[in-house]
Structure formats: C-alpha cells, structure tokens
Design an enzyme around this catalytic site. Sequence first.
Site: not given
Lengths: 341, 366
Positions: A73, A142
């Site tokens: 990321e 999530h």
Amino acid sequence: MAEMTLIQAITDTMWSEMERDEKVFVLGQDCGRYGGVFKATAWKSQEDGSPDQSEKMYDRFGPLRVLDAPLAENAIIGGAIGSAIAGYRPIAEIQFMDFIDCAMGHIVNQAGVMSFKTNGSWCCPLTIRTPFGGDIGGGITHSQSNEAWFCHAAGLIVMTPSTVEDAAGLLRTAIRCDDPVLFIEHKKLYRSVKGEAPTDPDFMVPIGKARIHQSGSDITFVAYGNMLIRAMEATRILQKEGVSVEVIDPRTLWPLDLDTIVNSVCKTGRCVVISESHSSYGFSSEIAARVQEGAFWNLLSPIRMISAPDTPYPFDPAMEKAYLPSVETILKAAKGAMEND
Amino acid sequence: MTDPTKSKESYALFRPMLKTRLLDERMRKLFRQGRFKGTYFSAVGQEATNVGTGTHMREGDILAPSHRQLGAMVARGITAKRVMAQVYSKAESPDGAQQHPCHFGDPQLDIVSPTGHVAIQVVLAAGAAYAYLMDAWREGKVKINWDKEGIVWAGNWTLEEGHEMNCAFSFFGDGATAKGDFHESLNFAGIHKLPVVYVCENNLWAESAHLTENVPTEKVSDRAAAYGMPGITIDGNDIFEVNRVVGEAVRRARRGGGPTLIECMTYRWYGHSEIDPADYRTEEEVAKWKERDPLLVFRATMEERGEWDEEIVAKIEAEINEEIDEAIDWVEEESTDPQPDQFLDVTFRTSSLNEVVRREWEKRDG
Ligand SMILES: Cc1ncc(C[n+]2csc(CCOP(=O)(O)OP(=O)(O)O)c2C)c(N)n1
Ligand SMILES: [Mg+2]
C-alpha cells in the site's frame, strides 16, 4: 438512458476520464488483468447498462495505465503521489478501506501536505478509491468505515456517492481535481443501488455540496452509504405514520455542506445523524456538534447521534446485525426526537 | 557528460562541494548565534556523496531528498540566497516559509520538499520513475515483452535504442533503510525496472543508533539482490568515485536498464542536528573520518595528477564567500517575513477549499 449499477457508473467514469486525458491512470492490487476484486476496473457499460465483457480496461488502455500493483500500500499510494508530482493524475485503488492504514503516512503526511509544504507551487491530483463499510459478512478487516481519520487530517477531500448519478459526478470531480481526494465507495451499494447515469461526459458534482435526498418538514436525517439506505427505509415507515422526514446526503464529508444541513434542521427543529463508523470523534458527533452551533435556537429536541460501538467489527452474522445501526434503531431515535417536543 | 578526469571539469565538481561546506559551516554558526530558529542539520563531511550525485541531474529529474541533501541541491543549482531564506523562514524561501527550516526542497528545481518522515520520500522517487516510464511508453519508445503465455510483462520491456528517460534521484540514510518505505520502493522499482538511482548515505549513525542497530546485513548494498537490482558500496568521500559510479547508474537507468542501489560510506562530522552533542561516538572515530575529509580527498587526487591549483581554489573560495556574505546580508536586511496568516491560503490548489479553512479560522479569531 439505461439503468446501471453504482459500481458500473464508477467504472464508466474512470473509463471516460482515461479516454479524455492520457495522464489519468489506474493502479492497485488485482486492478489490471483481473479487473479488481469488485470488478470496478473491468468493463465499461453497453447500451442496456450491463458490462460489455468484450474488452477490459486493461486491454483498452494497456498494462501501464491499468497497473497491477504489488501487494504494497505504501508503494501504491506513495508511488501514485510520485507520479502525480511528475505530471500524472493517478487513481489508486486500495482494495479494502481496512488496509488504508498501511499507507497512512503517505496520505496524511505527503499527499495532504504537498501543496502546503511547497507554498502552493506543487499540488497532488491524486484520487484514492476504496470500498468501505459492512453488512457483507466481512469481519474485522473487510468492513471498516475509517473515513473520519481522513476528515480529521489536513489537506484531504473526502467524498462518497450513494446514487448512480453521484458516483459519476463526484468521481469525475475527484479525478479532475488538483487536490487529493479520498473517494470511498460503500461496497453494499455497489450492485444494490441502481439508477440512470448522466449522459453528459463532463457531468460533475461540486465539492462540498450536499444533496437533499428527500424533502420533508418534521425531522432531518443525515446519512450516507448503507446508512442512507436504512434511513430511507425508516423514512418510508415514518411517512406512513404521518411524519415528514428530510433526508440529507452530505456527499462530501470534508468539506461539509453545513449550510444545507443547518438550514434543514432550522426548518425541522429535529436531527438524527446516522453513521456506521465508531461513535467517538466520528461523523455523527461532528454533525451533531456543528448543527447545535448553527441551529441551537431552532432545536425542538436534542440531536440524536447513531453510530457503531467503539469495538472492532464482528464477523458472526448475528453479531454483525447487532453491531450495525438498524432501521429500528433509526425509528426509535426518530420517535424519541418527535416525542421530545 | 562531464569527464572529471579533466582538470576544468574536476573543479566544476569541486566548486559545489566547497560551496556546500562553506554554506553549511556558516549556517551552523548562524544557528548557534541564534540568528535563525528551529534547528540545523549539518551535512559537513558528506559533500562528496551529495555533489557527486547531484551533478548528474537534468531538468525534469526529480530529487527526493532526505534531511542532509544541501550538497545535492547546491549541485542542482540552488542559490545561497534561497538557502538562507529557507533557514531564516522568509517569504522568499523555496517553500515560502511553510516548512521547518531544515526540511529543504525547491519546487523550481524539481526537488521534493521533504516531510519530516524519514524514508517516505524514497517511495515518491519510485512513483516519479514510474511516470517517466509511462512518458516513454506514451511516446512509443517502450516495447512490452509479454511472457510466452502472453499474461505478464512486469519489468519486461525494452526502450528504443538511443532514447533516454528522466531519472529519479532518491537519497536516504542508513537508518532509513530499516523502514518499510525503503523496502516497498526498491521492491516496486525492481519489479518494473524503473529509472531511479537510490543513494544511501551510510554515515554509520542514525541519530544515536549505530548502523548495526538498523542494518542486519554487512552492507546496505547487499539488500539490492533482494530487489533484483545491482548494489554497490563505494567510498562516499571520494567525489570522483561517487561521480563515476552514480553516472554509470544514471546512464543505465535513463536507457532502460533499471534501478541501482548505491551505498556511499561517509560520515557526518557533527551531531544529528545542532542540538545533539553526539556523545555516543568516540573521538577517535570522528578524527579518523575527518582525515577522510572529502575536500582533502579531492585535493590529494588532484595533487597526484599534478593539477591542484591554489590559485583556482582561492578564487573559487573567494567567490563563494562573497555569494554567502551577500546572501546573509540580504536575508537579514532585505528579505520579507511571511504573512502570519499565509498558511491559510495554500493547503489546497482549489482556492474555494482554502476559503473553507479560512472561514473557520476567522470565526475563531476574526
Ligand atoms: C518516521 C520517522 N521516524 C523517526 C524520525 C526521527 N528521526 C529523524 S532523522 C532520524 C535518523 C535518521 O538516520 P539516517 O536515516 O541514518 O540519516 P542521517 O540522519 O544519518 O543522515 C530519526 C530517527 C523521523 N523524522 N521520522
Ligand atoms: Mg545515518
């Protein structure tokens, strides 16, 4: 014009912006050949609004402009920022908002300060797209809704679409904006929200402009994403009981269109803010604090703040149900507000 | 390309190196006299690494510095005036006095204004290098070589013969290599063979942490193998060596040969910043490195070649001192202070957003 899903409007908008400006490119994990885990970077729509699976974004624009980024990321966001200062307009996808913390330094202390630290000489035309929110059985990592972190930081615009039209208009604004935009997409809405997409290839929704999702006169609801959907369900029930609800979708979380919200509350005298993120220092507390400042003398009852508990996000379906604000939660708060006259 | 084996061009390397030294020493003094605020990060002792690298930059090449890149910036062309404006936090400084005085950058020279986050800029360099690859690809200069199944291409491309790309320059210390940003940047650049040159200034210390407390391998350059790029450790105090090795890496990068990790062994003479007494190191170690002063190393090579010229050196020194004196006079007498509310108008390029911030502030204090 054909109906399409919210996610299709997102894909179509990226597609049309990439056609328009060759400096626009997409990068993220699994974004290229695979078309993204939600298929947001896969196919543009065909006439009936469904995806035209004959050509992927990756094939149309080439593997450099739809980059399959490494599982990193910092490299995705830091790399996107580096390309932005070298003249590009990156659209970086973070696969789930839960992973965005990995790139926090780059977003907050690089993208958010780029203009400031160069006294306006440089800017950072970066769009970060990321799916947020729960109600999909995603468990701890999530399902998160971490938008408040970024609204609290300096130098970042934060947006979220809850209709097909806004998905197109807001995303286009984000891509063309010279400042960094965090564009969060509620994953529950990706395929459940449908509507007509604007045909104008330059259709844009201005930054910092809320939308009155429904007008009413007795009470104001403020919500976005899946909570807007639930707020609307509650609204329909209340309507039948003779309560007229005004529902406001802020669309841009920073900067906030306070005028629209405050004006509404001044009119209705009551306000319920619904959010699925943590309750402390969050969206609901922000709106509540600002509304009381702006509409104090018009308030007929205390502002209700609805949010999620300050715990991590549970997986078990029953627990998830208990964790999220429900339609009943909203109804209860609304009724409380109505009775406090 | 410069040929530093020629006397004239050797002095072209020497001048920015001496300018960096004199400027640096002068700023230390000014800080100690309380003539500017904040603190000061001296890079005295590290001039050869910086200048030997910085002289390879071309217009459009991004320099992503850490906090000791005065020399690279001087080599890139930053003036004494701009540097003084920076440390004195004046409106004329490259960042308009928005940043801490010692986080130097210069947008006009494609130098990233570093944030105080160690290693974060290393990733930006890879991103800029990816942009340079896209530039070449959009110009039709890049051929993608798909694997035999036609599925993947990462790092498998060739640049048209004779075409040169921009190159990104990344500087960081030995301590910075312990951070994930270092890994993610080199990993990304290694995967795609990006045009970037990574220069690690290994000065044996990261604030008070010793090299061995940040780096598990014998050399920082050993890590290059993990990223599929060449790695080399060189004498960072010998400007000729730095200039040659970096030059080769930059040429390779521009021509599509991918990134290089260059570890330059060097030493900072003084504390981490001016408020650090650096008492964690031995006097012997400092003395040993002072003998390897980059300026003395240069001189020894030139003397060996019979090209050390006192007259040229004296002239260069006088010119530099004049520029510095003028810059100090200017910054103390004539430069302008920033407006106290200037910070409200530059957070965004979109001016209406700055107005949002300003309105909040005016509501509070207006
Ligand atoms: C992310 C982050 N962590 C810690 C610091 C504090 N800090 C500033 S410089 C430094 C040491 C850096 O050492 P090195 O990378 O070797 O560079 P040098 O100072 O030796 O040139 C530290 C710990 C910081 N600025 N940023
Ligand atoms: Mg060090």
